[in-house]
Scaffold this motif. Structure first.
Motif, PDB file in Angstrom:
ATOM      1  N   SER A  22      37.427 -36.253  35.351  1.00  0.00           N
ATOM      2  CA  SER A  22      36.258 -37.114  35.374  1.00  0.00           C
ATOM      3  C   SER A  22      36.554 -38.662  35.964  1.00  0.00           C
ATOM      4  N   LEU A  23      37.829 -39.067  35.768  1.00  0.00           N
ATOM      5  CA  LEU A  23      38.038 -40.440  36.424  1.00  0.00           C
ATOM      6  C   LEU A  23      37.965 -40.327  38.069  1.00  0.00           C
ATOM      7  N   ASP A  24      38.512 -39.037  38.478  1.00  0.00           N
ATOM      8  CA  ASP A  24      38.284 -39.132  39.859  1.00  0.00           C
ATOM      9  C   ASP A  24      36.856 -38.600  40.391  1.00  0.00           C
ATOM     10  N   ASP A  25      36.023 -38.163  39.680  1.00  0.00           N
ATOM     11  CA  ASP A  25      34.699 -38.002  39.900  1.00  0.00           C
ATOM     12  C   ASP A  25      33.962 -39.206  39.899  1.00  0.00           C
ATOM     13  N   VAL A  26      34.249 -40.178  38.754  1.00  0.00           N
ATOM     14  CA  VAL A  26      33.804 -41.613  38.696  1.00  0.00           C
ATOM     15  C   VAL A  26      34.177 -42.283  39.911  1.00  0.00           C
ATOM     16  N   ALA A  27      35.325 -42.416  40.335  1.00  0.00           N
ATOM     17  CA  ALA A  27      36.078 -43.206  41.230  1.00  0.00           C
ATOM     18  C   ALA A  27      35.453 -42.825  42.720  1.00  0.00           C
ATOM     19  N   PHE A  78      22.428 -57.471  32.889  1.00  0.00           N
ATOM     20  CA  PHE A  78      20.830 -57.250  33.011  1.00  0.00           C
ATOM     21  C   PHE A  78      20.727 -55.789  33.942  1.00  0.00           C
ATOM     22  N   LEU A  79      21.151 -56.053  34.910  1.00  0.00           N
ATOM     23  CA  LEU A  79      20.958 -54.809  36.016  1.00  0.00           C
ATOM     24  C   LEU A  79      21.530 -53.488  35.464  1.00  0.00           C
ATOM     25  N   LEU A  80      22.868 -53.362  35.248  1.00  0.00           N
ATOM     26  CA  LEU A  80      23.305 -52.276  34.736  1.00  0.00           C
ATOM     27  C   LEU A  80      22.759 -51.625  33.534  1.00  0.00           C
ATOM     28  N   PRO A  81      22.464 -52.197  32.293  1.00  0.00           N
ATOM     29  CA  PRO A  81      21.889 -51.663  31.509  1.00  0.00           C
ATOM     30  C   PRO A  81      20.390 -51.201  31.808  1.00  0.00           C
ATOM     31  N   ALA A  82      19.735 -52.070  32.515  1.00  0.00           N
ATOM     32  CA  ALA A  82      18.256 -51.743  32.940  1.00  0.00           C
ATOM     33  C   ALA A  82      18.179 -50.420  33.906  1.00  0.00           C
ATOM     34  N   ALA A  83      19.446 -50.355  34.635  1.00  0.00           N
ATOM     35  CA  ALA A  83      19.347 -49.042  35.377  1.00  0.00           C
ATOM     36  C   ALA A  83      19.515 -47.810  34.836  1.00  0.00           C
ATOM     37  N   LEU A  84      20.436 -47.759  33.653  1.00  0.00           N
ATOM     38  CA  LEU A  84      20.613 -46.566  32.881  1.00  0.00           C
ATOM     39  C   LEU A  84      19.420 -46.533  32.089  1.00  0.00           C
ATOM     40  N   VAL A  85      18.859 -47.484  31.496  1.00  0.00           N
ATOM     41  CA  VAL A  85      17.720 -47.140  30.536  1.00  0.00           C
ATOM     42  C   VAL A  85      16.498 -46.522  31.506  1.00  0.00           C
ATOM     43  N   LEU A  86      16.228 -47.004  32.817  1.00  0.00           N
ATOM     44  CA  LEU A  86      15.437 -46.468  33.559  1.00  0.00           C
ATOM     45  C   LEU A  86      15.540 -45.148  34.083  1.00  0.00           C
ATOM     46  N   ALA A 156      20.478 -50.139  42.582  1.00  0.00           N
ATOM     47  CA  ALA A 156      19.376 -49.120  42.505  1.00  0.00           C
ATOM     48  C   ALA A 156      19.809 -48.165  43.601  1.00  0.00           C
ATOM     49  N   ILE A 157      20.402 -48.499  44.721  1.00  0.00           N
ATOM     50  CA  ILE A 157      20.803 -47.592  45.738  1.00  0.00           C
ATOM     51  C   ILE A 157      22.163 -46.776  45.286  1.00  0.00           C
ATOM     52  N   ALA A 158      23.084 -47.634  44.530  1.00  0.00           N
ATOM     53  CA  ALA A 158      24.209 -46.919  43.965  1.00  0.00           C
ATOM     54  C   ALA A 158      23.793 -46.095  42.948  1.00  0.00           C
ATOM     55  N   LEU A 159      22.770 -46.284  42.265  1.00  0.00           N
ATOM     56  CA  LEU A 159      22.385 -45.298  41.213  1.00  0.00           C
ATOM     57  C   LEU A 159      21.536 -44.037  41.679  1.00  0.00           C
ATOM     58  N   GLY A 171      27.283 -45.081  34.157  1.00  0.00           N
ATOM     59  CA  GLY A 171      27.744 -46.494  33.733  1.00  0.00           C
ATOM     60  C   GLY A 171      29.008 -47.141  34.186  1.00  0.00           C
ATOM     61  N   ILE A 172      29.841 -46.221  33.981  1.00  0.00           N
ATOM     62  CA  ILE A 172      31.367 -46.610  34.609  1.00  0.00           C
ATOM     63  C   ILE A 172      31.372 -47.186  36.212  1.00  0.00           C
ATOM     64  N   ALA A 173      30.712 -46.036  36.816  1.00  0.00           N
ATOM     65  CA  ALA A 173      30.678 -46.106  38.370  1.00  0.00           C
ATOM     66  C   ALA A 173      29.872 -47.372  38.700  1.00  0.00           C
ATOM     67  N   LEU A 174      28.660 -47.568  38.017  1.00  0.00           N
ATOM     68  CA  LEU A 174      27.974 -48.802  38.294  1.00  0.00           C
ATOM     69  C   LEU A 174      28.853 -50.249  38.256  1.00  0.00           C
ATOM     70  N   GLY A 175      29.517 -49.869  37.127  1.00  0.00           N
ATOM     71  CA  GLY A 175      30.317 -51.048  36.710  1.00  0.00           C
ATOM     72  C   GLY A 175      31.354 -51.437  37.714  1.00  0.00           C
ATOM     73  N   ILE A 176      32.230 -50.324  37.853  1.00  0.00           N
ATOM     74  CA  ILE A 176      33.006 -50.573  39.312  1.00  0.00           C
ATOM     75  C   ILE A 176      32.338 -51.005  40.586  1.00  0.00           C
ATOM     76  N   VAL A 177      31.183 -50.510  40.945  1.00  0.00           N
ATOM     77  CA  VAL A 177      30.429 -50.943  41.966  1.00  0.00           C
ATOM     78  C   VAL A 177      30.184 -52.241  41.994  1.00  0.00           C
ATOM     79  N   ALA A 178      29.526 -52.971  40.843  1.00  0.00           N
ATOM     80  CA  ALA A 178      29.163 -54.226  40.447  1.00  0.00           C
ATOM     81  C   ALA A 178      30.346 -54.975  40.719  1.00  0.00           C
ATOM     82  N   VAL A 179      31.591 -54.936  40.168  1.00  0.00           N
ATOM     83  CA  VAL A 179      32.577 -55.768  40.130  1.00  0.00           C
ATOM     84  C   VAL A 179      33.233 -55.858  41.524  1.00  0.00           C
ATOM     85  N   ALA A 180      33.546 -54.672  42.301  1.00  0.00           N
ATOM     86  CA  ALA A 180      34.042 -54.630  43.453  1.00  0.00           C
ATOM     87  C   ALA A 180      33.061 -55.369  44.319  1.00  0.00           C
ATOM     88  N   ILE A 181      31.772 -55.065  44.527  1.00  0.00           N
ATOM     89  CA  ILE A 181      30.767 -55.976  45.466  1.00  0.00           C
ATOM     90  C   ILE A 181      30.974 -57.062  45.192  1.00  0.00           C
TER      91      ILE A 181
END
Length: 308
Positions: A22-27, A78-86, A156-159, A171-181
């Protein structure tokens, strides 16, 4: 007893393998999503240095740190929770929201062009600010506001690349993208705006004096070029969002014309095909951005009591 212990260990091993997979999939998903958003990341990097131009050199890094914190807050709170809700409840709303954000970027780009063409514009608030603290606060607020739009497009592109993942993995993948970028963009921005200081340091050493002087001499031109690139980025990213949104809603004539022109130009340039195709697509999106931004500026001028 021994058999039960072996069975328990087998279950734990199976769970560990599942977690690792699962972690490999997320990464992997995070990597794909981050790569897909690379174009907007470049735009974000080009836009940000313009917000520290003209301010005290001693305040450059603190200002970038403030913007970076605001960017991380935009993405994670803001954006990560909003993206998941949408994604879970209203996926149909993502495109209209992105198009509204794209129109805002187009508006900002056209505003910058108008101010550049009319440097003594009566509505130029920055020119009227004499308090350094007030100017810094204004620049930081403007940068974080623009970052919200760019970060929204990145998320949004990442999602869009994570549709095959569970909501948790998204959620985990978006968090990784957010921090890394965020770390990558603002680390690079900090390096860009301090290049003159690095150049001055190198200029004091005999072996690197020429390089240092060259870096110092080049920095005003680099920052000026970044300002132009940043404005262009607002237009081509904003226009690109509008064009993509039109495709999503079945209005394909204009997007098809831009893509077709890009393909024809790319096929005619051989080895440079990829670069030329991208450039023509970007120019087409920028033209759309100028038109949309101009319309927004014109509409805002009709708002009673609004300063222009």
């Amino acid at each position: 007893m021994a058999g039960g212990l072996v069975a328990l260990l087998d279950d734990i091993a199976a769970m560990a393998k599942l977690s690792a997979a699962s972690l490999d999939d997320v990464a992997g998903a995070a990597g794909r999503a981050g790569a897909k958003a690379a174009g907007v990341v470049i735009d974000d990097t080009a836009v940000t240095p313009t917000y520290v131009t003209g301010l005290s050199p001693t305040r450059e890094l603190p200002i970038i740190w403030k913007i970076a914190k605001g960017s991380a807050r935009n993405k994670l709170l803001f954006l990560l929770p909003a993206a998941l809700v949408l994604s879970a409840f209203a996926p149909w709303a993502i495109t209209p929201i992105l198009m509204a954000g794209g129109a805002f970027l187009c508006f900002e780009g056209v505003e910058k062009i108008l101010h550049a063409l009319s440097p003594h514009h009566d509505g130029d608030e920055a020119a009227a600010i004499t308090d350094p603290a007030e100017l810094e606060a204004r620049q930081v607020a403007g940068a974080i506001r623009t970052d919200l739009i760019l970060s929204g497009e990145i998320m949004a592109i990442a999602l869009g690349e994570l549709g095959d993942q569970t909501l948790l993995n998204q959620g985990i993948a978006l968090g990784i993208v957010a921090v890394a970028i965020t770390a990558g963009v603002y680390g690079l921005v900090a390096l860009i705006v301090k290049m003159d200081d690095i150049g001055l340091h190198l200029a004091k050493k005999p072996g690197t004096a020429a390089l240092g002087r060259g870096m110092v001499a080049a920095m005003p031109r680099v920052l000026s070029a970044l300002s132009i690139i940043g404005t262009a980025a607002m237009l081509w990213v904003g226009g690109g969002i509008i064009v993509h949104g039109m495709e999503e809603f079945g209005l394909e004539a204009l997007p098809h014309a831009i893509h077709h022109a890009a393909e024809v130009a790319g096929e005619a340039t051989g080895a440079l095909s990829g670069v030329v195709t991208w450039a023509v697509n970007a120019m087409g999106a920028a033209v759309v951005g100028i038109v949309v931004g101009g319309v927004v500026v014109g509409l805002l001028k009709l708002v009673p009591g609004k300063k222009h």
